[in-house]
Design a protein around this motif. Sequence first.
Motif, short mmCIF file in Angstrom:
data_model
loop_
_atom_site.label_atom_id
_atom_site.label_comp_id
_atom_site.label_asym_id
_atom_site.label_seq_id
_atom_site.Cartn_x
_atom_site.Cartn_y
_atom_site.Cartn_z
N ARG A 27 0.81 -1.28 0.03
CA ARG A 27 0.04 0.03 -0.19
C ARG A 27 1.09 1.40 0.13
NH1 ARG A 27 -5.64 -1.05 1.87
NH2 ARG A 27 -6.01 -1.95 -0.22
N VAL A 28 1.85 1.29 0.84
CA VAL A 28 2.58 2.43 0.92
C VAL A 28 3.54 2.64 -0.53
CG1 VAL A 28 4.91 3.36 1.99
CG2 VAL A 28 3.15 2.31 3.47
N ALA A 29 3.77 1.45 -1.05
CA ALA A 29 4.44 1.62 -2.35
C ALA A 29 3.73 2.30 -3.44
CB ALA A 29 5.12 0.27 -2.69
N ASP A 30 2.60 1.91 -3.35
CA ASP A 30 1.16 2.15 -4.41
C ASP A 30 1.07 3.63 -4.11
OD1 ASP A 30 1.08 -0.17 -5.20
OD2 ASP A 30 -0.96 -0.71 -4.46
N LEU A 31 1.00 4.02 -2.92
CA LEU A 31 0.69 5.58 -2.43
C LEU A 31 1.56 6.39 -2.87
CD1 LEU A 31 -1.44 7.88 -1.01
CD2 LEU A 31 -0.14 7.04 1.06
N ARG A 32 2.89 5.91 -2.84
CA ARG A 32 4.21 6.64 -3.27
C ARG A 32 4.11 6.95 -4.60
NH1 ARG A 32 8.25 4.26 -0.66
NH2 ARG A 32 8.35 6.32 0.83
N GLU A 33 3.69 5.69 -5.39
CA GLU A 33 3.49 5.78 -6.65
C GLU A 33 2.80 6.91 -7.21
OE1 GLU A 33 3.47 1.98 -8.76
OE2 GLU A 33 2.61 3.02 -10.28
N ALA A 34 1.40 6.62 -6.62
CA ALA A 34 0.34 7.63 -7.05
C ALA A 34 0.68 9.01 -6.86
CB ALA A 34 -0.91 7.18 -6.18
N LEU A 35 1.51 9.33 -5.65
CA LEU A 35 1.75 10.62 -5.60
C LEU A 35 2.71 11.21 -6.37
CD1 LEU A 35 2.77 11.00 -1.67
CD2 LEU A 35 1.39 12.91 -3.00
N GLU A 36 3.84 10.26 -6.94
CA GLU A 36 4.81 10.66 -8.03
C GLU A 36 4.22 10.74 -9.26
OE1 GLU A 36 7.45 7.85 -7.30
OE2 GLU A 36 8.64 8.56 -5.42
N ASN A 37 3.03 10.06 -9.47
CA ASN A 37 2.38 10.18 -10.74
C ASN A 37 1.15 11.09 -10.79
OD1 ASN A 37 4.32 8.48 -12.31
ND2 ASN A 37 3.26 6.78 -11.15
N ASP A 38 0.99 11.87 -9.61
CA ASP A 38 0.08 12.91 -9.59
C ASP A 38 -1.27 12.31 -9.69
OD1 ASP A 38 -0.75 15.43 -9.23
OD2 ASP A 38 -0.94 15.88 -11.11
N ARG A 39 -1.48 11.22 -9.24
CA ARG A 39 -2.76 10.46 -9.40
C ARG A 39 -3.82 10.60 -8.00
NH1 ARG A 39 -0.31 5.94 -11.94
NH2 ARG A 39 -0.37 4.73 -10.08
N LEU A 61 -11.10 17.41 0.57
CA LEU A 61 -10.69 16.03 1.07
C LEU A 61 -10.06 15.23 -0.12
CD1 LEU A 61 -14.30 16.12 2.62
CD2 LEU A 61 -12.38 15.73 3.72
N ALA A 62 -8.92 14.78 0.42
CA ALA A 62 -8.24 14.07 -0.53
C ALA A 62 -8.73 12.75 -0.93
CB ALA A 62 -6.72 13.56 0.19
N ARG A 63 -8.47 12.46 -2.17
CA ARG A 63 -9.08 11.32 -2.89
C ARG A 63 -8.01 10.19 -3.54
NH1 ARG A 63 -12.15 12.00 0.39
NH2 ARG A 63 -14.22 12.20 0.32
N LEU A 88 4.35 14.47 4.50
CA LEU A 88 4.85 15.77 3.94
C LEU A 88 4.75 16.07 2.52
CD1 LEU A 88 7.96 16.63 6.37
CD2 LEU A 88 5.62 17.30 6.62
N HIS A 89 4.87 15.19 1.73
CA HIS A 89 4.88 14.98 0.24
C HIS A 89 3.33 15.31 -0.05
CE1 HIS A 89 5.84 13.03 -3.69
NE2 HIS A 89 5.23 14.13 -3.95
N LEU A 90 2.63 14.39 0.68
CA LEU A 90 1.21 14.27 0.21
C LEU A 90 0.57 15.79 0.66
CD1 LEU A 90 -1.33 11.37 0.88
CD2 LEU A 90 -1.95 13.78 1.56
N GLY A 91 1.00 16.25 1.94
CA GLY A 91 0.53 17.34 2.44
C GLY A 91 0.67 18.72 1.56
N ARG A 92 2.00 18.59 1.06
CA ARG A 92 2.35 19.71 -0.09
C ARG A 92 1.65 19.74 -1.21
NH1 ARG A 92 7.63 19.33 1.95
NH2 ARG A 92 7.94 17.62 0.30
N TRP A 93 1.19 18.41 -1.60
CA TRP A 93 0.50 17.97 -2.77
C TRP A 93 -1.01 18.97 -2.49
CZ3 TRP A 93 -4.39 16.01 -3.67
CH2 TRP A 93 -4.55 15.87 -5.14
N VAL A 94 -1.41 18.40 -1.47
CA VAL A 94 -2.83 18.96 -0.85
C VAL A 94 -2.92 20.49 -0.89
CG1 VAL A 94 -4.42 19.27 0.78
CG2 VAL A 94 -3.73 16.86 0.30
N ILE A 95 -1.96 21.16 -0.36
CA ILE A 95 -1.82 22.81 -0.27
C ILE A 95 -1.67 23.15 -1.74
CG2 ILE A 95 -0.37 24.52 0.26
CD1 ILE A 95 0.18 22.60 3.04
#
Length: 277
Positions: A27-39, A61-63, A88-95
Amino acid sequence: QAKTAGKGGFSLYSPDAHERARQRVRRVADLREALENDRLELAWQPQVSLEDGRVTGLEALARWPRDDGQPISPAEFIPLAEQSGLILHLGRWVIDTAISEARTLLQTWPALQHARFALNLSPCQLDESLPAMLTERLARAGLPSDCLEVEITESALFTDQAGVTETLNAIGSAGIRLAVDDFGTGYSNIARLKLLPIHRLKLDRSFIADLEHDPGDRELVRALLAMARALDLDVIAEGVETRTQADFLARNGCPHAQGYLYARPQPLAPLKSWLRG
Ligand code: C2E
Ligand code: MG
Ligand code: MG
Ligand code: MG
């Protein structure tokens, strides 16, 4: 390989725990990948005035939409992000995304000019660099600070994590609003509530759900509303699903509400047609 202890014994490495751990890692690897690919995506939920029904705010709200069509709730992936350091990465993306989408909305809907755009922050984001980051992003988007509201859960607010008070004060001095999320589920120190630059309390959904059937909850909500008035804080009720709940809240002086009764959280495109309707 999974190791199991003898009969009646327990094992730290039961196949179950082992499988769960593997799934977490995946899951963590999937989430990292989703973040990196702006998904990742944002869904926006309107907040309305109980006085006149107008939209006074929108919460981002994040999806995490997934290829297998089985969405994972932020209640699951946010804690995962927090534990794995991705937050932190996810949070910056949300902001970044929330501010840029807020700008788009304001350009198309001048009626939202006085609305507030809210986003959720994890406690680990509350470091000394956050206030400047927020003001810099707002300035770059050409938005005034007071159109942004940050939501922090009651439990995150009342930890003794070093520097949190300073960070919140700097956010307040910058003109950004602060809301206490899931209010009533933690253990607020009323004296501290008064010291922080808090603008509003978000009454947790658990107090609203049974309003119709539970006289104790009705008393509790009245008491929380009275307390907010005494502290001169704005209030919004979360999770309002029925007209009866909304009527009770309005009758008892709750100024704002948010919930499925008005709208579900939704992406920008459907939100625009909801606003139009
Ligand atoms: P929250 O900030 O308290 O958000 C409210 C949650 O209640 C949302 O769940 C929303 O979809 C749901 N909700 C709204 N109205 C109703 C209603 O009428 N009935 C019911 N049953 N539910 C309603 P969601 O989107 O699953 O988010 C869950 C939690 O995950 C959020 O609770 C927040 O704590 C966290 N979260 C979501 N996005 C972010 C984010 O970008 N950053 C951080 N740090 N946390 C986030
Ligand atoms: Mg929230
Ligand atoms: Mg909440
Ligand atoms: Mg919540």
